[in-house]
Design a protein around this motif. Structure first.
Motif, PDB file in Angstrom:
ATOM      1  N   UNK A  26       0.838  -1.205   0.000  1.00 56.90           N
ATOM      2  CA  UNK A  26       0.000   0.000   0.000  1.00 56.90           C
ATOM      3  C   UNK A  26       0.873   1.255   0.000  1.00 56.90           C
ATOM      4  N   UNK A  27       1.892   1.265   0.841  1.00 55.70           N
ATOM      5  CA  UNK A  27       2.797   2.416   0.906  1.00 55.70           C
ATOM      6  C   UNK A  27       3.525   2.576  -0.431  1.00 55.70           C
ATOM      7  N   UNK A  28       3.934   1.452  -1.020  1.00 54.52           N
ATOM      8  CA  UNK A  28       4.639   1.495  -2.311  1.00 54.52           C
ATOM      9  C   UNK A  28       3.759   2.053  -3.416  1.00 54.52           C
ATOM     10  N   UNK A  29       2.448   1.871  -3.294  1.00 55.21           N
ATOM     11  CA  UNK A  29       1.545   2.354  -4.347  1.00 55.21           C
ATOM     12  C   UNK A  29       1.404   3.873  -4.333  1.00 55.21           C
ATOM     13  N   UNK A  34      -2.748   7.521   5.938  1.00 57.11           N
ATOM     14  CA  UNK A  34      -4.168   7.525   6.323  1.00 57.11           C
ATOM     15  C   UNK A  34      -5.013   6.711   5.349  1.00 57.11           C
ATOM     16  N   UNK A  35      -4.763   6.865   4.060  1.00 57.64           N
ATOM     17  CA  UNK A  35      -5.509   6.111   3.049  1.00 57.64           C
ATOM     18  C   UNK A  35      -5.167   4.624   3.156  1.00 57.64           C
ATOM     19  N   UNK A  36      -3.893   4.308   3.330  1.00 58.01           N
ATOM     20  CA  UNK A  36      -3.480   2.908   3.475  1.00 58.01           C
ATOM     21  C   UNK A  36      -4.148   2.292   4.694  1.00 58.01           C
ATOM     22  N   UNK A  37      -4.223   3.036   5.786  1.00 55.46           N
ATOM     23  CA  UNK A  37      -4.861   2.537   6.999  1.00 55.46           C
ATOM     24  C   UNK A  37      -6.330   2.211   6.741  1.00 55.46           C
ATOM     25  N   UNK A  66      12.007   0.369   3.861  1.00 51.82           N
ATOM     26  CA  UNK A  66      11.396  -0.954   4.022  1.00 51.82           C
ATOM     27  C   UNK A  66      10.746  -1.401   2.719  1.00 51.82           C
ATOM     28  N   UNK A  67      10.086  -0.469   2.030  1.00 54.17           N
ATOM     29  CA  UNK A  67       9.480  -0.772   0.734  1.00 54.17           C
ATOM     30  C   UNK A  67      10.557  -1.194  -0.256  1.00 54.17           C
ATOM     31  N   UNK A  68      11.655  -0.465  -0.281  1.00 57.64           N
ATOM     32  CA  UNK A  68      12.757  -0.803  -1.193  1.00 57.64           C
ATOM     33  C   UNK A  68      13.322  -2.175  -0.844  1.00 57.64           C
ATOM     34  N   UNK A  69      13.475  -2.455   0.447  1.00 54.82           N
ATOM     35  CA  UNK A  69      13.975  -3.752   0.896  1.00 54.82           C
ATOM     36  C   UNK A  69      13.090  -4.871   0.352  1.00 54.82           C
TER      37      UNK A  69
END
Length: 76
Positions: A26-29, A34-37, A66-69
């Motif tokens: 979700x964060x990567x998108x 707030x929207x991801x939550x 973390x997303x990159x990982x």
């Protein structure tokens, strides 16, 4: 030899569960926390707490790291 052991330890000990991977996806998108939550049916505070836990486990400083990982390991 020591570097290979360290790399193996990081990947073995730092596996993320499906819920954590969905959160990172979700964060990567590009959506806000707030929207991801809302999409994950979590409170914004819970999402931020889980992101912090993920970052600590992966030994990174930010959710983007973390997303990159996860992306480099083709998990998301």
């Amino acid at each position: 030899m020591e570097q290979a052991t360290l790399a193996r330890r990081v990947t073995d000990d730092s596996r993320l569960n499906e819920e954590e991977l969905r959160l990172l996806a979700q964060i990567a998108s590009g959506v806000t926390a707030d929207v991801a939550a809302r999409k994950l049916e979590l409170s914004a505070r819970t999402l931020r707490r889980r992101l912090r836990t993920i970052c600590d486990r992966l030994e990174v400083n930010t959710p983007i790291e973390a997303v990159v990982w996860a992306a480099r390991r083709q998990l998301i």
